[in-house]
Design an enzyme around this catalytic site. Structure first.
Site, mmCIF file in Angstrom:
data_model
loop_
_atom_site.group_PDB
_atom_site.id
_atom_site.type_symbol
_atom_site.label_atom_id
_atom_site.label_comp_id
_atom_site.label_asym_id
_atom_site.label_seq_id
_atom_site.Cartn_x
_atom_site.Cartn_y
_atom_site.Cartn_z
ATOM 1 N N TYR A 168 0.843 -1.204 0.000
ATOM 2 C CA TYR A 168 0.000 0.000 0.000
ATOM 3 C C TYR A 168 0.875 1.250 0.000
ATOM 4 C CZ TYR A 168 -3.704 3.224 1.558
ATOM 5 O OH TYR A 168 -4.600 4.266 1.672
ATOM 6 N N THR A 233 -0.716 6.675 18.199
ATOM 7 C CA THR A 233 -1.694 7.750 17.933
ATOM 8 C C THR A 233 -2.089 7.816 16.467
ATOM 9 O OG1 THR A 233 -0.036 9.459 17.471
ATOM 10 C CG2 THR A 233 -0.694 9.160 19.788
HETATM 11 P P1 NAD Z 1 -12.744 2.000 0.498
HETATM 12 O O1 NAD Z 1 -12.084 0.669 0.595
HETATM 13 O O2 NAD Z 1 -14.087 2.154 1.089
HETATM 14 O O3 NAD Z 1 -12.845 2.475 -1.024
HETATM 15 C C1 NAD Z 1 -11.976 2.023 -2.022
HETATM 16 C C2 NAD Z 1 -12.833 1.725 -3.255
HETATM 17 O O4 NAD Z 1 -11.971 1.351 -4.340
HETATM 18 C C3 NAD Z 1 -13.781 0.552 -3.048
HETATM 19 O O5 NAD Z 1 -15.061 0.884 -3.520
HETATM 20 C C4 NAD Z 1 -13.157 -0.566 -3.848
HETATM 21 O O6 NAD Z 1 -14.097 -1.539 -4.283
HETATM 22 C C5 NAD Z 1 -12.517 0.200 -4.985
HETATM 23 N N1 NAD Z 1 -11.428 -0.514 -5.619
HETATM 24 C C6 NAD Z 1 -10.400 -1.182 -5.026
HETATM 25 N N2 NAD Z 1 -9.596 -1.691 -5.960
HETATM 26 C C7 NAD Z 1 -10.108 -1.335 -7.168
HETATM 27 C C8 NAD Z 1 -9.727 -1.590 -8.505
HETATM 28 N N3 NAD Z 1 -8.631 -2.300 -8.793
HETATM 29 N N4 NAD Z 1 -10.489 -1.086 -9.492
HETATM 30 C C9 NAD Z 1 -11.619 -0.363 -9.223
HETATM 31 N N5 NAD Z 1 -12.029 -0.111 -7.972
HETATM 32 C C10 NAD Z 1 -11.277 -0.592 -6.956
HETATM 33 O O7 NAD Z 1 -11.720 3.037 1.136
HETATM 34 P P2 NAD Z 1 -11.801 4.635 1.310
HETATM 35 O O8 NAD Z 1 -11.475 4.921 2.707
HETATM 36 O O9 NAD Z 1 -13.030 5.161 0.708
HETATM 37 O O10 NAD Z 1 -10.545 5.086 0.438
HETATM 38 C C11 NAD Z 1 -10.679 5.730 -0.811
HETATM 39 C C12 NAD Z 1 -9.309 6.184 -1.281
HETATM 40 O O11 NAD Z 1 -8.773 7.126 -0.360
HETATM 41 C C13 NAD Z 1 -8.297 5.050 -1.408
HETATM 42 O O12 NAD Z 1 -7.476 5.274 -2.540
HETATM 43 C C14 NAD Z 1 -7.466 5.194 -0.154
HETATM 44 O O13 NAD Z 1 -6.158 4.705 -0.319
HETATM 45 C C15 NAD Z 1 -7.489 6.698 0.050
HETATM 46 N N6 NAD Z 1 -7.239 7.022 1.457
HETATM 47 C C16 NAD Z 1 -8.236 6.876 2.375
HETATM 48 C C17 NAD Z 1 -7.968 7.160 3.702
HETATM 49 C C18 NAD Z 1 -9.017 7.053 4.772
HETATM 50 O O14 NAD Z 1 -8.673 7.237 5.935
HETATM 51 N N7 NAD Z 1 -10.276 6.789 4.469
HETATM 52 C C19 NAD Z 1 -6.684 7.572 4.089
HETATM 53 C C20 NAD Z 1 -5.700 7.683 3.120
HETATM 54 C C21 NAD Z 1 -5.989 7.428 1.800
#
Ligand code: NAD
Ligand code: UDP
Length: 335
Positions: A168, A233
Site C-alpha cells: 500500500y 496515535t
Molecule cells: P474503500 O475501501 O471504502 O474504497 C476504495 C474503493 O476502491 C472501493 O469501492 C473498492 O471496491 C474500490 N477498488 C479497489 N480496488 C479497485 C480496482 N482495482 N479497481 C476499481 N475499484 C477498486 O476506502 P476509502 O477509505 O473510501 O478510500 C478511498 C481512497 O482514499 C483510497 O485510494 C485510499 O487509499 C485513500 N485514502 C483513504 C484514507 C481514509 O482514511 N479513508 C486515508 C488515506 C488514503
C-alpha cells in the site's frame, strides 16, 4: 481490442459537444466511487450539478453506498477494474480506487500495488489524452512510521520497502511519482492530496479499520480489540471535511499540483479512542489487548498549514466527538 486502437481522436475530449446541447454540465470520473469516500464524493459532485461516472470493481465498495443514486440521469455506474485501461471523456478525474484498510490491502498485496501503480498509469493516460484535471487520493502512509511530528508535506517519510504494509505505502508513493512525472513530462493537470485517517458513515462494518471496528464491537457488546498497548496515535478526520478539501483542491490553479495534507490535527491514542466510543455508545464492552501488527506507525498527525494557505482557509470543522456521534448513528442502522 488493442489499447492503441482505443486512442481518442483529438476532438473527442472534454468539452466536445456535437449536438450543441446547452446543458453543458461539468463531468467527473470517480474511481473507487462505490467505496466509503468515493460514494460521498459522488453525492457532493451531483449536488454541484456534475455529470458523474462512478467506476468500481466492488472489492471493498458496496452497492448500498450508491444505490440511492441509481436512476439519477447524471449518474452512471461502471463495474471496472482500474488496473485495466478505461476510456471516457470527462473534465475531472478523482482517482480513489484502492483498498484502504490494512486487512483488505494485505489480502492480495500484489493486486494492491497493481491497483495503485497500473491504476495511476491508466488514469494519467486518460487525463493526458482528454486534458482532464486529475486528483490522486494519496495517503499519510507515504510518511511511513514518521520520525518528524507532525508531518509536513516536505517530510520524505520513513517507509519499509519489504514489510506487510509496503504494498500500500510504496504503491501510493509510486503513484505520486507517476503523477509528478506526468505533470513535468506531459503537462498533465494533477492534484495530489495526502489523506490522514478519515472516517464516517458508509464505512463497511467489516472494513477492519480502527474507528469502524471499535464502533461495531461496542454496539455488538463484543470486546474492543486494541492492538499493542493502545498508546500509538492517529488523527481522525470526518469525511465531510475531507470531501470539502478535495473540492477546494480541484479548484486551485494549474501551477499548484500539491501534495497537500488533508486531515484533522486532533491526535488521540487508540486507547483514548476506545474509551470515547464506549462513552458515546454507552456500551459495557471490555478492552482486549492484541499483538501490534508489523510496522504499525507509532504516531501520526498532519501539519495542515499548507492546506489552510492553498485551499482558501480550509480547516476541519467537525471534531472527533461530533464525527463519532454521526458515525455511530449510522452503524446503529447497520449492525
Ligand atoms: P474503500 O475501501 O471504502 O474504497 C476504495 C474503493 O476502491 C472501493 O469501492 C473498492 O471496491 C474500490 N477498488 C479497489 N480496488 C479497485 C480496482 N482495482 N479497481 C476499481 N475499484 C477498486 O476506502 P476509502 O477509505 O473510501 O478510500 C478511498 C481512497 O482514499 C483510497 O485510494 C485510499 O487509499 C485513500 N485514502 C483513504 C484514507 C481514509 O482514511 N479513508 C486515508 C488515506 C488514503
Ligand atoms: N487498531 C486497533 N484495533 C483495531 C484496528 C486497528 O487498535 O481493531 C489500531 C492499529 O493498530 C493502528 C490504528 O488502530 O495503530 C489505526 O489503524 P487503521 O487500520 O484504522 O489505520 P492505519 O492508520 O494503521 O492505516
Amino acid at each position: 481490442m488493442l489499447w492503441s486502437s482505443l486512442r481518442l481522436k483529438p476532438t473527442f475530449q472534454a468539452g466536445f459537444n456535437p449536438t450543441g446541447d446547452t446543458d453543458m454540465r461539468k463531468s467527473a470520473l470517480v474511481t473507487g466511487g462505490a467505496g466509503f469516500l468515493g460514494s460521498h464524493l459522488c453525492d457532493r459532485l451531483l449536488s454541484e450539478d456534475y455529470d458523474v461516472i462512478c467506476m468500481d470493481n466492488f472489492f471493498t465498495g458496496q452497492k448500498q453506498n450508491i444505490s440511492h443514486l441509481i436512476g439519477n440521469p447524471y449518474f452512471e455506474l461502471v463495474r471496472h477494474d482500474v488496473t485495466l485501461p478505461y476510456v471516457c471523456e470527462v473534465d475531472e478525474i478523482y482517482n480513489l480506487a484502492c483498498p484502504a484498510s490494512p486487512v483488505h490491502y494485505q489480502f492480495d498485496p500484489v493486486q494492491t500495488t497493481k491497483t495503485s501503480v497500473h491504476g495511476a498509469i491508466n488514469m494519467l493516460g486518460l487525463a493526458k489524452r482528454t486534458k482532464a484535471r486529475i486528483l490522486q487520493a494519496s495517503t499519510s502512509e507515504v510518511y511511513g512510521d514518521p520520525e518528524v511530528h507532525p508531518q509536513p508535506e516536505s517530510y520524505w517519510g520513513r517507509v519499509n520497502t519489504i514489510g506487510i504494509r509496503s504494498c500500500y505505502d510504496e504503491g501510493k508513493r509510486c503513484a505520486e511519482t507517476l503523477f509528478f512525472d506526468y505533470y513535468r513530462q506531459h503537462g498533465v493537470d494533477i492534484k495530489v492530496v495526502r489523506i490522514f485517517n478519515t472516517y464516517g458513515p458508509r464505512m463497511h462494518p467489516n472494513d477492519g479499520r480502527v474507528v469502524s471496528n471499535f464502533i461495531v464491537q461496542a454496539l455488538r457488546g463484543e470486546d474492543i480489540t486494541v492492538y499493542g498497548d493502545g498508546s500509538q496515535t492517529r488523527s481522525f478526520c470526518f469525511m465531510e471535511d475531507l470531501i470539502e478539501g478535495f473540492r477546494r483542491m480541484m479548484q486551485t490553479p494549474k501551477d499548484f499540483p500539491g501534495p497537500v495534507n488533508i486531515g484533522n490535527p486532533g491526535e488521540f491514542t487508540m486507547k483514548e479512542l476506545a474509551v470515547k466510543i464506549l462513552e458515546i455508545t454507552g456500551s459495557s464492552s471490555n478492552l482486549t489487548f492484541l499483538d501490534l501488527p508489523q510496522d504499525d506507525p507509532k504516531q501520526r498527525r498532519p501539519d495542515i498549514t499548507l492546506a489552510g494557505e492553498a485551499l482558501n482557509g480550509w480547516k476541519p470543522t467537525i471534531q472527533l466527538e461530533e464525527g463519532l456521534r454521526r458515525t455511530i448513528e449510522y452503524f446503529r442502522t447497520q449492525v
